[in-house]
Design a protein around this motif. Structure first.
Motif, PDB file in Angstrom:
ATOM      1  N   PHE A  73      23.857  14.696  -1.485  1.00  0.00           N
ATOM      2  CA  PHE A  73      24.965  14.082  -1.963  1.00  0.00           C
ATOM      3  C   PHE A  73      26.168  15.248  -2.066  1.00  0.00           C
ATOM      4  CE2 PHE A  73      28.160  12.757  -5.328  1.00  0.00           C
ATOM      5  CZ  PHE A  73      28.151  11.571  -4.901  1.00  0.00           C
ATOM      6  N   ALA A  74      25.758  16.278  -2.731  1.00  0.00           N
ATOM      7  CA  ALA A  74      26.404  17.465  -2.761  1.00  0.00           C
ATOM      8  C   ALA A  74      27.236  17.916  -1.383  1.00  0.00           C
ATOM      9  CB  ALA A  74      25.966  18.565  -3.329  1.00  0.00           C
ATOM     10  N   GLY A  75      26.193  18.033  -0.536  1.00  0.00           N
ATOM     11  CA  GLY A  75      26.349  18.543   1.073  1.00  0.00           C
ATOM     12  C   GLY A  75      27.391  17.442   1.609  1.00  0.00           C
ATOM     13  N   GLY A  76      27.020  16.069   1.512  1.00  0.00           N
ATOM     14  CA  GLY A  76      28.054  15.095   2.025  1.00  0.00           C
ATOM     15  C   GLY A  76      29.505  15.155   1.316  1.00  0.00           C
ATOM     16  N   ALA A  77      29.469  15.198  -0.116  1.00  0.00           N
ATOM     17  CA  ALA A  77      30.745  15.524  -0.474  1.00  0.00           C
ATOM     18  C   ALA A  77      31.517  16.828  -0.236  1.00  0.00           C
ATOM     19  CB  ALA A  77      30.629  15.620  -2.280  1.00  0.00           C
ATOM     20  N   ALA A  78      31.042  17.842   0.107  1.00  0.00           N
ATOM     21  CA  ALA A  78      31.307  19.047   0.682  1.00  0.00           C
ATOM     22  C   ALA A  78      32.148  18.737   1.919  1.00  0.00           C
ATOM     23  CB  ALA A  78      30.503  20.207   0.474  1.00  0.00           C
ATOM     24  N   ILE A  79      31.360  18.121   2.940  1.00  0.00           N
ATOM     25  CA  ILE A  79      31.715  17.797   4.051  1.00  0.00           C
ATOM     26  C   ILE A  79      32.994  16.966   4.040  1.00  0.00           C
ATOM     27  CG2 ILE A  79      31.414  16.331   6.152  1.00  0.00           C
ATOM     28  CD1 ILE A  79      28.167  17.304   5.858  1.00  0.00           C
ATOM     29  N   VAL A  80      33.074  16.085   3.199  1.00  0.00           N
ATOM     30  CA  VAL A  80      34.272  15.189   3.122  1.00  0.00           C
ATOM     31  C   VAL A  80      35.381  16.011   2.492  1.00  0.00           C
ATOM     32  CG1 VAL A  80      35.217  13.232   1.689  1.00  0.00           C
ATOM     33  CG2 VAL A  80      32.984  12.859   2.775  1.00  0.00           C
ATOM     34  N   LEU A  81      35.474  16.601   1.600  1.00  0.00           N
ATOM     35  CA  LEU A  81      36.477  17.554   0.960  1.00  0.00           C
ATOM     36  C   LEU A  81      36.922  18.543   1.895  1.00  0.00           C
ATOM     37  CD1 LEU A  81      35.190  18.251  -2.790  1.00  0.00           C
ATOM     38  CD2 LEU A  81      37.292  16.706  -1.831  1.00  0.00           C
ATOM     39  N   PHE A  82      35.855  19.197   2.785  1.00  0.00           N
ATOM     40  CA  PHE A  82      36.185  19.897   3.864  1.00  0.00           C
ATOM     41  C   PHE A  82      37.112  19.373   4.904  1.00  0.00           C
ATOM     42  CE2 PHE A  82      35.746  22.560   7.672  1.00  0.00           C
ATOM     43  CZ  PHE A  82      35.936  23.506   7.488  1.00  0.00           C
ATOM     44  N   ALA A  83      36.778  18.271   5.316  1.00  0.00           N
ATOM     45  CA  ALA A  83      37.163  17.467   6.464  1.00  0.00           C
ATOM     46  C   ALA A  83      38.607  17.015   5.928  1.00  0.00           C
ATOM     47  CB  ALA A  83      36.551  16.286   6.853  1.00  0.00           C
ATOM     48  N   LEU A  84      38.865  16.506   4.815  1.00  0.00           N
ATOM     49  CA  LEU A  84      40.278  16.233   4.356  1.00  0.00           C
ATOM     50  C   LEU A  84      40.922  17.186   4.145  1.00  0.00           C
ATOM     51  CD1 LEU A  84      39.347  13.728   1.254  1.00  0.00           C
ATOM     52  CD2 LEU A  84      40.247  13.223   3.780  1.00  0.00           C
ATOM     53  N   GLY A  85      40.258  18.500   3.644  1.00  0.00           N
ATOM     54  CA  GLY A  85      41.400  19.570   3.535  1.00  0.00           C
ATOM     55  C   GLY A  85      42.066  20.170   5.027  1.00  0.00           C
ATOM     56  N   LEU A  86      40.939  19.960   5.928  1.00  0.00           N
ATOM     57  CA  LEU A  86      41.251  20.451   7.278  1.00  0.00           C
ATOM     58  C   LEU A  86      42.194  19.384   8.070  1.00  0.00           C
ATOM     59  CD1 LEU A  86      40.469  22.624   9.444  1.00  0.00           C
ATOM     60  CD2 LEU A  86      38.655  21.103  10.128  1.00  0.00           C
ATOM     61  N   VAL A  87      42.074  18.040   7.711  1.00  0.00           N
ATOM     62  CA  VAL A  87      43.210  17.164   8.254  1.00  0.00           C
ATOM     63  C   VAL A  87      44.678  17.604   7.559  1.00  0.00           C
ATOM     64  CG1 VAL A  87      43.797  14.655   8.114  1.00  0.00           C
ATOM     65  CG2 VAL A  87      41.444  15.238   8.708  1.00  0.00           C
ATOM     66  N   ILE A  88      44.697  17.748   6.437  1.00  0.00           N
ATOM     67  CA  ILE A  88      45.775  17.875   5.702  1.00  0.00           C
ATOM     68  C   ILE A  88      46.574  19.320   6.366  1.00  0.00           C
ATOM     69  CG2 ILE A  88      47.172  18.688   3.559  1.00  0.00           C
ATOM     70  CD1 ILE A  88      45.014  16.939   2.299  1.00  0.00           C
ATOM     71  N   TYR A  89      45.750  20.449   6.609  1.00  0.00           N
ATOM     72  CA  TYR A  89      46.229  21.656   7.231  1.00  0.00           C
ATOM     73  C   TYR A  89      46.745  21.330   8.666  1.00  0.00           C
ATOM     74  CZ  TYR A  89      46.066  26.133   9.380  1.00  0.00           C
ATOM     75  OH  TYR A  89      46.464  27.133  10.172  1.00  0.00           O
ATOM     76  N   ARG A  90      45.806  20.780   9.510  1.00  0.00           N
ATOM     77  CA  ARG A  90      46.180  20.237  10.940  1.00  0.00           C
ATOM     78  C   ARG A  90      47.344  19.615  10.827  1.00  0.00           C
ATOM     79  NH1 ARG A  90      45.564  23.249  14.617  1.00  0.00           N
ATOM     80  NH2 ARG A  90      45.595  21.675  15.967  1.00  0.00           N
TER      81      ARG A  90
END
Length: 179
Positions: free
Chosen positions: A64-81
């Motif tokens: 669950f923590a790993g999945g949440a980290a992936i989601v947060l990282f992906a959202l941050g990367l989308v915003i940055y891009r």
């Protein structure tokens, strides 16, 4: 190359020689958003994995923590891009062809080449590119192969390439006629 230009830009019409600025197409945004959705779906799958398979409580918490980290990282990367794509500007002026890009202060800047150092500009063709008017472009320096301007999904990139090559040819004709 001239056949791809609108009627108002063919020949020695002065509109061809006006300096211009181009941005990236909506396809660049769509590409980032699709990749972000896929990454978030993978993260959510990790978060929900314990509902499909019996796991130990520790393993379920880790997934669950790993999945949440992936989601947060992906959202941050989308915003940055998305912010990065909004900052990309491809333009020409009296000095040459330039590309301004970057968000972070240590990554922000201009790359480009002067008119006298320009080898050629080119773009990729294809049905989907023609349909969406989003072309990949490349502007080459004649002295070095390490610093070309390469951008994918430039809105009306074929017009920009026509403009750059017309200016390059105009500059070469002026140099030939100088005493």
């Amino acid at each position: 190359m001239e056949n791809d230009l609108p009627d108002s830009m063919r020949g020695d019409d002065e509109t061809l020689y006006r300096f211009r600025e181009h941005r990236l197409s909506w396809l660049a945004y769509l590409n980032v958003l699709l990749k972000g959705v896929i990454a978030c779906a993978i993260g959510v799958a990790f978060m929900l994995f314990n509902r499909w398979v019996t796991l130990t409580p520790l393993m379920a918490q880790l997934l669950f923590a790993g999945g949440a980290a992936i989601v947060l990282f992906a959202l941050g990367l989308v915003i940055y891009r998305v912010l990065y794509i909004r900052r990309v500007r491809l333009y020409s002026d009296r000095d040459g062809v330039w590309c301004y890009r970057g968000i972070l202060p240590w990554r922000r800047g201009v790359i480009g080449t002067n008119w006298r150092d320009l080898r050629q500009a080119s773009y990729g063709t294809g049905f989907l590119r023609w349909l969406t008017k989003a072309y990949p472009i490349q502007v080459d320096n004649r002295f070095t192969d390490t610093d070309p301007i390469v951008l994918a999904n430039v809105h009306r990139g074929h017009e920009f390439v026509g403009h750059v090559n017309a200016w390059r040819n105009r500059m070469l004709r002026q140099v030939e006629h100088e005493p």
